[in-house]
Design a protein around this motif. Structure first.
Motif, PDB file in Angstrom:
ATOM      1  N   GLY A  31       0.775  -1.237   0.000  1.00  0.00           N
ATOM      2  CA  GLY A  31       0.000   0.000   0.000  1.00  0.00           C
ATOM      3  C   GLY A  31       0.801   1.279   0.000  1.00  0.00           C
ATOM      4  O   GLY A  31       0.222   2.364   0.028  1.00  0.00           O
ATOM      5  N   GLN A  32       2.133   1.186  -0.024  1.00  0.00           N
ATOM      6  CA  GLN A  32       2.973   2.382   0.002  1.00  0.00           C
ATOM      7  C   GLN A  32       3.938   2.370  -1.167  1.00  0.00           C
ATOM      8  O   GLN A  32       4.678   1.396  -1.343  1.00  0.00           O
ATOM      9  N   PRO A  33       3.958   3.458  -1.971  1.00  0.00           N
ATOM     10  CA  PRO A  33       4.947   3.506  -3.055  1.00  0.00           C
ATOM     11  C   PRO A  33       6.359   3.409  -2.494  1.00  0.00           C
ATOM     12  O   PRO A  33       6.637   3.883  -1.392  1.00  0.00           O
ATOM     13  N   GLY A  34       7.228   2.777  -3.275  1.00  0.00           N
ATOM     14  CA  GLY A  34       8.631   2.679  -2.883  1.00  0.00           C
ATOM     15  C   GLY A  34       9.311   4.034  -2.925  1.00  0.00           C
ATOM     16  O   GLY A  34       8.736   5.022  -3.392  1.00  0.00           O
ATOM     17  N   PRO A  35      10.566   4.103  -2.471  1.00  0.00           N
ATOM     18  CA  PRO A  35      11.266   5.385  -2.370  1.00  0.00           C
ATOM     19  C   PRO A  35      11.706   5.981  -3.711  1.00  0.00           C
ATOM     20  O   PRO A  35      11.915   7.182  -3.810  1.00  0.00           O
ATOM     21  N   TYR A  36      11.839   5.148  -4.734  1.00  0.00           N
ATOM     22  CA  TYR A  36      12.265   5.654  -6.042  1.00  0.00           C
ATOM     23  C   TYR A  36      11.712   4.745  -7.132  1.00  0.00           C
ATOM     24  O   TYR A  36      11.317   3.606  -6.883  1.00  0.00           O
ATOM     25  N   ALA A  37      11.703   5.272  -8.350  1.00  0.00           N
ATOM     26  CA  ALA A  37      11.149   4.524  -9.475  1.00  0.00           C
ATOM     27  C   ALA A  37      12.170   3.544 -10.033  1.00  0.00           C
ATOM     28  O   ALA A  37      13.375   3.781  -9.983  1.00  0.00           O
ATOM     29  N   ARG A  38      11.643   2.455 -10.562  1.00  0.00           N
ATOM     30  CA  ARG A  38      12.442   1.386 -11.152  1.00  0.00           C
ATOM     31  C   ARG A  38      11.621   0.762 -12.266  1.00  0.00           C
ATOM     32  O   ARG A  38      10.413   0.960 -12.334  1.00  0.00           O
ATOM     33  N   PRO A  39      12.241  -0.039 -13.122  1.00  0.00           N
ATOM     34  CA  PRO A  39      11.467  -0.694 -14.179  1.00  0.00           C
ATOM     35  C   PRO A  39      10.655  -1.866 -13.641  1.00  0.00           C
ATOM     36  O   PRO A  39      11.034  -2.512 -12.661  1.00  0.00           O
ATOM     37  N   ALA A  40       9.536  -2.114 -14.273  1.00  0.00           N
ATOM     38  CA  ALA A  40       8.696  -3.270 -13.960  1.00  0.00           C
ATOM     39  C   ALA A  40       7.964  -3.667 -15.234  1.00  0.00           C
ATOM     40  O   ALA A  40       7.785  -2.847 -16.145  1.00  0.00           O
ATOM     41  N   ILE A  41       7.544  -4.919 -15.296  1.00  0.00           N
ATOM     42  CA  ILE A  41       6.785  -5.423 -16.443  1.00  0.00           C
ATOM     43  C   ILE A  41       5.320  -5.532 -16.042  1.00  0.00           C
ATOM     44  O   ILE A  41       5.007  -6.050 -14.964  1.00  0.00           O
ATOM     45  N   VAL A  42       4.437  -5.051 -16.906  1.00  0.00           N
ATOM     46  CA  VAL A  42       3.006  -5.161 -16.653  1.00  0.00           C
ATOM     47  C   VAL A  42       2.586  -6.607 -16.900  1.00  0.00           C
ATOM     48  O   VAL A  42       2.736  -7.123 -18.014  1.00  0.00           O
ATOM     49  N   LYS A  43       2.070  -7.243 -15.842  1.00  0.00           N
ATOM     50  CA  LYS A  43       1.639  -8.637 -15.910  1.00  0.00           C
ATOM     51  C   LYS A  43       0.143  -8.746 -16.185  1.00  0.00           C
ATOM     52  O   LYS A  43      -0.302  -9.629 -16.911  1.00  0.00           O
ATOM     53  N   GLU A  44      -0.643  -7.871 -15.590  1.00  0.00           N
ATOM     54  CA  GLU A  44      -2.101  -7.848 -15.755  1.00  0.00           C
ATOM     55  C   GLU A  44      -2.581  -6.410 -15.679  1.00  0.00           C
ATOM     56  O   GLU A  44      -1.942  -5.572 -15.038  1.00  0.00           O
ATOM     57  N   VAL A  45      -3.744  -6.156 -16.298  1.00  0.00           N
ATOM     58  CA  VAL A  45      -4.357  -4.832 -16.282  1.00  0.00           C
ATOM     59  C   VAL A  45      -5.800  -4.972 -15.831  1.00  0.00           C
ATOM     60  O   VAL A  45      -6.511  -5.864 -16.291  1.00  0.00           O
ATOM     61  N   SER A  46      -6.231  -4.088 -14.928  1.00  0.00           N
ATOM     62  CA  SER A  46      -7.614  -4.087 -14.455  1.00  0.00           C
ATOM     63  C   SER A  46      -8.267  -2.750 -14.789  1.00  0.00           C
ATOM     64  O   SER A  46      -8.174  -1.791 -14.015  1.00  0.00           O
ATOM     65  N   PRO A  47      -8.931  -2.667 -15.961  1.00  0.00           N
ATOM     66  CA  PRO A  47      -9.597  -1.404 -16.324  1.00  0.00           C
ATOM     67  C   PRO A  47     -10.665  -0.981 -15.316  1.00  0.00           C
ATOM     68  O   PRO A  47     -10.835   0.211 -15.059  1.00  0.00           O
ATOM     69  N   ALA A  48     -11.372  -1.922 -14.719  1.00  0.00           N
ATOM     70  CA  ALA A  48     -12.450  -1.590 -13.780  1.00  0.00           C
ATOM     71  C   ALA A  48     -11.922  -0.817 -12.568  1.00  0.00           C
ATOM     72  O   ALA A  48     -12.625   0.030 -12.016  1.00  0.00           O
ATOM     73  N   TYR A  49     -10.705  -1.096 -12.152  1.00  0.00           N
ATOM     74  CA  TYR A  49     -10.131  -0.451 -10.965  1.00  0.00           C
ATOM     75  C   TYR A  49      -8.964   0.480 -11.309  1.00  0.00           C
ATOM     76  O   TYR A  49      -8.372   1.070 -10.405  1.00  0.00           O
ATOM     77  N   HIS A  50      -8.632   0.600 -12.592  1.00  0.00           N
ATOM     78  CA  HIS A  50      -7.511   1.417 -13.081  1.00  0.00           C
ATOM     79  C   HIS A  50      -6.227   1.042 -12.334  1.00  0.00           C
ATOM     80  O   HIS A  50      -5.512   1.887 -11.791  1.00  0.00           O
ATOM     81  N   ARG A  51      -5.973  -0.277 -12.288  1.00  0.00           N
ATOM     82  CA  ARG A  51      -4.815  -0.833 -11.595  1.00  0.00           C
ATOM     83  C   ARG A  51      -4.044  -1.740 -12.544  1.00  0.00           C
ATOM     84  O   ARG A  51      -4.593  -2.235 -13.527  1.00  0.00           O
ATOM     85  N   VAL A  52      -2.770  -1.966 -12.189  1.00  0.00           N
ATOM     86  CA  VAL A  52      -1.936  -2.901 -12.940  1.00  0.00           C
ATOM     87  C   VAL A  52      -1.186  -3.802 -11.968  1.00  0.00           C
ATOM     88  O   VAL A  52      -0.837  -3.392 -10.861  1.00  0.00           O
TER      89      VAL A  52
END
Length: 141
Positions: A31-52
């Motif tokens: 529930g908490q963003p990490g301290p800095y950005a890094r690369p990640a691969i999108v595994k799934e997309v949830s349009p209903a909740y605007h989440r990945v």
């Protein structure tokens, strides 16, 4: 493109495709963003909740791989498609499900001489990595 409902974080639109490589503050605590950005691969997309749902990536210690990890190397023929700047390993056992908004994601600065990004998507994982992903996934307990 981003949109804001004036009640919180700004959402990015459109949602990324599965296999996109994004720049995210991957969480170390739920529930908490990490301290800095890094690369990640999108595994799934949830349009209903605007989440990945994302697979963790790092450019650190890419020479040391665990069974649930695979590496994308600068010397690979499809490397340019990824949008990455360095050898990067991804750990299919480290997954996060987060909102696709500016609290979690950043628009990354590209390599010098490249046009600026307009979303957190920096590239796409080439299909040539599917066997490596499948092997790594087979080791997840």
């Amino acid at each position: 493109m981003a949109s804001n409902n004036n009640n919180g974080p700004t959402q990015f639109h459109p949602l990324p495709a599965v296999g996109s490589i994004v720049w995210v503050k991957f969480p170390y605590a739920v529930g908490q963003p990490g301290p800095y950005a890094r690369p990640a691969i999108v595994k799934e997309v949830s349009p209903a909740y605007h989440r990945v749902k994302l697979v963790f990536g790092t450019s650190q210690k890419t020479e040391k791989l665990y069974p649930t990890e695979f590496v994308v190397k600068k010397t690979d023929p499809d490397f340019l498609q990824t949008g990455l700047s360095y050898d990067t390993k991804f750990d299919v056992s480290r997954i996060a499900n987060v909102p696709y908004d500016d609290e979690w994601f950043e628009i990354h600065s590209p390599r010098p001489g490249k046009p600026p990004f307009t979303s957190p998507v920096i590239g796409q994982l080439p299909a040539s990595y599917i066997p490596a992903i499948q092997l790594a996934v087979s080791h997840v307990k």
